[in-house]
Structure formats: C-alpha cells, structure tokens
Scaffold this motif. Structure first.
Motif, PDB file in Angstrom:
ATOM      1  N   LYS A 124       0.812  -1.219   0.000  1.00  0.00           N
ATOM      2  CA  LYS A 124       0.000   0.000   0.000  1.00  0.00           C
ATOM      3  C   LYS A 124       0.843   1.266   0.000  1.00  0.00           C
ATOM      4  O   LYS A 124       0.536   2.229  -0.716  1.00  0.00           O
ATOM      5  N   GLU A 125       1.918   1.298   0.779  1.00  0.00           N
ATOM      6  CA  GLU A 125       2.754   2.501   0.824  1.00  0.00           C
ATOM      7  C   GLU A 125       3.435   2.731  -0.519  1.00  0.00           C
ATOM      8  O   GLU A 125       3.508   3.867  -1.000  1.00  0.00           O
ATOM      9  N   PHE A 126       3.923   1.661  -1.126  1.00  0.00           N
ATOM     10  CA  PHE A 126       4.548   1.801  -2.448  1.00  0.00           C
ATOM     11  C   PHE A 126       3.527   2.321  -3.455  1.00  0.00           C
ATOM     12  O   PHE A 126       3.830   3.216  -4.253  1.00  0.00           O
ATOM     13  N   CYS A 127       2.315   1.778  -3.418  1.00  0.00           N
ATOM     14  CA  CYS A 127       1.284   2.190  -4.363  1.00  0.00           C
ATOM     15  C   CYS A 127       0.905   3.658  -4.200  1.00  0.00           C
ATOM     16  O   CYS A 127       0.667   4.358  -5.188  1.00  0.00           O
ATOM     17  N   GLN A 128       0.854   4.138  -2.966  1.00  0.00           N
ATOM     18  CA  GLN A 128       0.550   5.553  -2.736  1.00  0.00           C
ATOM     19  C   GLN A 128       1.588   6.440  -3.430  1.00  0.00           C
ATOM     20  O   GLN A 128       1.242   7.410  -4.105  1.00  0.00           O
ATOM     21  N   GLY A 129       2.851   6.102  -3.258  1.00  0.00           N
ATOM     22  CA  GLY A 129       3.903   6.901  -3.875  1.00  0.00           C
ATOM     23  C   GLY A 129       3.936   6.763  -5.380  1.00  0.00           C
ATOM     24  O   GLY A 129       4.097   7.755  -6.105  1.00  0.00           O
ATOM     25  N   PHE A 130       3.776   5.541  -5.883  1.00  0.00           N
ATOM     26  CA  PHE A 130       3.831   5.310  -7.324  1.00  0.00           C
ATOM     27  C   PHE A 130       2.697   6.030  -8.036  1.00  0.00           C
ATOM     28  O   PHE A 130       2.905   6.659  -9.085  1.00  0.00           O
ATOM     29  N   LEU A 131       1.497   5.994  -7.455  1.00  0.00           N
ATOM     30  CA  LEU A 131       0.367   6.717  -8.034  1.00  0.00           C
ATOM     31  C   LEU A 131       0.611   8.226  -8.038  1.00  0.00           C
ATOM     32  O   LEU A 131       0.293   8.912  -9.010  1.00  0.00           O
ATOM     33  N   ARG A 132       1.187   8.740  -6.969  1.00  0.00           N
ATOM     34  CA  ARG A 132       1.458  10.180  -6.903  1.00  0.00           C
ATOM     35  C   ARG A 132       2.411  10.600  -8.019  1.00  0.00           C
ATOM     36  O   ARG A 132       2.222  11.628  -8.670  1.00  0.00           O
ATOM     37  N   GLY A 133       3.450   9.791  -8.240  1.00  0.00           N
ATOM     38  CA  GLY A 133       4.394  10.103  -9.303  1.00  0.00           C
ATOM     39  C   GLY A 133       3.778   9.996 -10.684  1.00  0.00           C
ATOM     40  O   GLY A 133       4.021  10.834 -11.551  1.00  0.00           O
ATOM     41  N   LEU A 134       2.956   8.966 -10.893  1.00  0.00           N
ATOM     42  CA  LEU A 134       2.313   8.789 -12.199  1.00  0.00           C
ATOM     43  C   LEU A 134       1.330   9.907 -12.505  1.00  0.00           C
ATOM     44  O   LEU A 134       1.262  10.402 -13.633  1.00  0.00           O
ATOM     45  N   VAL A 148     -10.398  13.102 -12.307  1.00  0.00           N
ATOM     46  CA  VAL A 148      -9.022  12.620 -12.166  1.00  0.00           C
ATOM     47  C   VAL A 148      -8.818  11.497 -13.167  1.00  0.00           C
ATOM     48  O   VAL A 148      -9.522  10.487 -13.135  1.00  0.00           O
ATOM     49  N   THR A 149      -7.867  11.680 -14.071  1.00  0.00           N
ATOM     50  CA  THR A 149      -7.623  10.704 -15.123  1.00  0.00           C
ATOM     51  C   THR A 149      -6.123  10.476 -15.284  1.00  0.00           C
ATOM     52  O   THR A 149      -5.321  11.398 -15.151  1.00  0.00           O
ATOM     53  N   PHE A 150      -5.770   9.237 -15.566  1.00  0.00           N
ATOM     54  CA  PHE A 150      -4.392   8.904 -15.925  1.00  0.00           C
ATOM     55  C   PHE A 150      -4.386   8.433 -17.362  1.00  0.00           C
ATOM     56  O   PHE A 150      -5.251   7.650 -17.780  1.00  0.00           O
ATOM     57  N   GLY A 151      -3.429   8.908 -18.158  1.00  0.00           N
ATOM     58  CA  GLY A 151      -3.354   8.500 -19.554  1.00  0.00           C
ATOM     59  C   GLY A 151      -1.928   8.249 -19.987  1.00  0.00           C
ATOM     60  O   GLY A 151      -1.008   8.977 -19.592  1.00  0.00           O
ATOM     61  N   SER A 152      -1.729   7.211 -20.796  1.00  0.00           N
ATOM     62  CA  SER A 152      -0.384   6.854 -21.235  1.00  0.00           C
ATOM     63  C   SER A 152      -0.449   6.102 -22.557  1.00  0.00           C
ATOM     64  O   SER A 152      -1.468   5.490 -22.893  1.00  0.00           O
ATOM     65  N   THR A 153       0.646   6.138 -23.305  1.00  0.00           N
ATOM     66  CA  THR A 153       0.751   5.332 -24.522  1.00  0.00           C
ATOM     67  C   THR A 153       1.287   3.936 -24.194  1.00  0.00           C
ATOM     68  O   THR A 153       1.508   3.132 -25.098  1.00  0.00           O
ATOM     69  N   CYS A 154       1.492   3.664 -22.910  1.00  0.00           N
ATOM     70  CA  CYS A 154       2.016   2.371 -22.475  1.00  0.00           C
ATOM     71  C   CYS A 154       0.919   1.579 -21.764  1.00  0.00           C
ATOM     72  O   CYS A 154       0.491   1.954 -20.662  1.00  0.00           O
ATOM     73  N   LEU A 155       0.489   0.478 -22.342  1.00  0.00           N
ATOM     74  CA  LEU A 155      -0.551  -0.349 -21.741  1.00  0.00           C
ATOM     75  C   LEU A 155      -0.062  -0.998 -20.450  1.00  0.00           C
ATOM     76  O   LEU A 155      -0.803  -1.065 -19.459  1.00  0.00           O
ATOM     77  N   ALA A 156       1.176  -1.469 -20.430  1.00  0.00           N
ATOM     78  CA  ALA A 156       1.715  -2.132 -19.236  1.00  0.00           C
ATOM     79  C   ALA A 156       1.738  -1.182 -18.034  1.00  0.00           C
ATOM     80  O   ALA A 156       1.393  -1.569 -16.912  1.00  0.00           O
ATOM     81  N   LEU A 157       2.140   0.076 -18.264  1.00  0.00           N
ATOM     82  CA  LEU A 157       2.178   1.049 -17.179  1.00  0.00           C
ATOM     83  C   LEU A 157       0.773   1.388 -16.705  1.00  0.00           C
ATOM     84  O   LEU A 157       0.535   1.565 -15.508  1.00  0.00           O
ATOM     85  N   THR A 158      -0.172   1.452 -17.636  1.00  0.00           N
ATOM     86  CA  THR A 158      -1.563   1.707 -17.277  1.00  0.00           C
ATOM     87  C   THR A 158      -2.109   0.570 -16.410  1.00  0.00           C
ATOM     88  O   THR A 158      -2.852   0.799 -15.452  1.00  0.00           O
ATOM     89  N   LYS A 159      -1.725  -0.653 -16.716  1.00  0.00           N
ATOM     90  CA  LYS A 159      -2.137  -1.798 -15.898  1.00  0.00           C
ATOM     91  C   LYS A 159      -1.512  -1.728 -14.506  1.00  0.00           C
ATOM     92  O   LYS A 159      -2.149  -2.100 -13.509  1.00  0.00           O
ATOM     93  N   ASP A 160      -0.271  -1.258 -14.414  1.00  0.00           N
ATOM     94  CA  ASP A 160       0.356  -1.066 -13.104  1.00  0.00           C
ATOM     95  C   ASP A 160      -0.390  -0.010 -12.299  1.00  0.00           C
ATOM     96  O   ASP A 160      -0.571  -0.142 -11.076  1.00  0.00           O
ATOM     97  N   PHE A 161      -0.834   1.043 -12.976  1.00  0.00           N
ATOM     98  CA  PHE A 161      -1.626   2.095 -12.329  1.00  0.00           C
ATOM     99  C   PHE A 161      -2.897   1.496 -11.740  1.00  0.00           C
ATOM    100  O   PHE A 161      -3.250   1.756 -10.590  1.00  0.00           O
ATOM    101  N   ILE A 162      -3.581   0.672 -12.510  1.00  0.00           N
ATOM    102  CA  ILE A 162      -4.809   0.022 -12.047  1.00  0.00           C
ATOM    103  C   ILE A 162      -4.526  -0.917 -10.872  1.00  0.00           C
ATOM    104  O   ILE A 162      -5.299  -0.974  -9.908  1.00  0.00           O
ATOM    105  N   CYS A 164      -2.303  -0.606  -8.600  1.00  0.00           N
ATOM    106  CA  CYS A 164      -2.130   0.218  -7.402  1.00  0.00           C
ATOM    107  C   CYS A 164      -3.481   0.708  -6.881  1.00  0.00           C
ATOM    108  O   CYS A 164      -3.719   0.710  -5.662  1.00  0.00           O
ATOM    109  N   LEU A 165      -4.357   1.121  -7.778  1.00  0.00           N
ATOM    110  CA  LEU A 165      -5.697   1.546  -7.366  1.00  0.00           C
ATOM    111  C   LEU A 165      -6.431   0.395  -6.672  1.00  0.00           C
ATOM    112  O   LEU A 165      -7.078   0.589  -5.636  1.00  0.00           O
ATOM    113  N   ASP A 166      -6.316  -0.797  -7.222  1.00  0.00           N
ATOM    114  CA  ASP A 166      -6.982  -1.958  -6.634  1.00  0.00           C
ATOM    115  C   ASP A 166      -6.412  -2.282  -5.251  1.00  0.00           C
ATOM    116  O   ASP A 166      -7.158  -2.634  -4.332  1.00  0.00           O
TER     117      ASP A 166
END
Length: 216
Positions: A124-134, A148-162, A164-166
């Motif tokens: 959870k702590e890692f996800c809080q920081g990673f989401l803030r940076g993204l 609030v929206t996150f957008g990227s041309t990288c599908l893998a990074l978008t999945k990592d974002f999700i 963290c949200l989960d």
C-alpha cells in the motif's frame, strides 16, 4: 571515490529507506523521465522533464526529492521548446531505476515501461507513492478536482496504475483505448477515478499536481 577517464568521481550514497518517496520518483520517471550514457564523459545522466509554464512547482518538488534520495544536487536548465529539465549524473541512481523499472529495449521506454517486480504493487505505501508520481507526470486533475484521469501510450504502465488503485481499494473505470484513425500516432490508454472514490484518492495519494494553476 571511483575513477572515470582518470577523473575522481564521488560515489553517490542512496537513501532508499523512504518507500513512499522511492515509489513516487519511480512513478514520475516512468512517465516523464529518461536517461542516457554519455560516452565522452563516461557518465550516466538521468533527466526528468517538466512544462516550464505550468509545472514549475513539480520541477522544484521533484528536484528536491532527487536530492533527498541521492544526496546530490541536480543540474536544472531550460530548453527551447519551453521544457524545464532536471538532470542528475549518478550511476547509482541509474541502477536504482533499472532495478525497479523495466522496458523493451527494442521499443521506446514510453511504450513499454513498467514495474519489474509486480509484488511491489501489492504494497500500500509503495502504491501511494507510485500513483502520486504517475499522476504528476501523466495525470489530469480538473480545476474543480471533480475529474481525475491517468493516460499513457504504455498499456503495461496503465495496468500497473490500475493494480495500485486496486491495492488501495479505489474504484476506477476500465481502460479506455483511443486510437489514431490514421494509424500514425500510438494508441492512448486512459483510466478515470470514479467520483465516489475521489476523496479517498486525494486522501491516500495526496497528489502534488493539485496545487498547479488551472488544473493540468
């Protein structure tokens, strides 16, 4: 000290004890960072890029965060296209990035970057920081904070974002894919935070981007 081309270079001592800060810098680098090896100098140069008009506060914040992580001051400069850059010469920071992020060397980093160890996305702590940076690099927060929206041309990074949200139990949309009708530009992947969980998102992630004028 170590020698490079006869020059003595101080060894950088990384302070990686702050998990949230580590993850935040990784998130921002994943979105708006790059590096290259300067063969002439024999140095590893990492660059973080910012909009000179709307992201000065982000530039100051992440430049200071880099200093706290590496105990080394970065070089800041402006390029012609109104891009503000923070450049850090440190092999140790390059190794830190490569130990945590990976991408396909046959593609651009922008299209393939992702977290190397997916177990980190359950912390959870890692996800809080990673989401803030993204969000700081590739996020959009409306002026009234209702979108609030996150957008990227990288599908893998978008999945990592999700992921963290989960981990933080923050409700979100499915990935929306925007394709260029002419097939010239790369596909764009976007995820929106559901309004009912936006307060939870702001409470847990505390994005630096919300202090930007006009919403970015």
């Amino acid at each position: 000290m170590r020698k490079i081309y006869g020059r003595k270079i101080p060894v950088v001592t990384m302070d990686t004890t702050n998990i949230l800060r580590n993850a935040e810098i990784l998130g921002f680098f994943a979105g708006d960072g790059n590096f290259y090896y300067d063969l002439k100098e024999g140095s590893y140069k990492t660059i973080l890029s910012f909009n000179a008009y709307t992201e000065k506060h982000l530039h100051e914040y992440y430049t200071h965060s880099l200093y706290l992580l590496t105990n080394k001051k970065a070089y800041c400069y402006l390029v012609k296209n109104n891009e503000l850059r923070t450049q850090l010469k440190a092999k140790e920071f390059y190794v830190f990035i490569k130990n945590h992020l990976t991408w396909d060397e046959n593609l651009t980093k922008t299209k393939s970057v992702q977290i190397r160890d997916k177990e980190l996305l359950k912390d959870k702590e890692f996800c809080q920081g990673f989401l803030r940076g993204l969000i700081g690099s590739d996020g959009y927060i409306s002026k009234d904070h209702k979108e609030v929206t996150f957008g990227s041309t990288c599908l893998a990074l978008t999945k990592d974002f999700i992921s963290c949200l989960d981990t933080l139990s923050i409700a979100h949309s499915q990935i929306r894919v925007q394709k260029d009708p002419e097939g010239i530009e790369a596909d764009f992947f976007a995820v929106r935070i559901y309004r009912k969980d936006q307060i939870l998102f702001f409470t847990l992630v505390q994005p630096i981007k919300i202090s930007a004028p006009g919403g970015i």
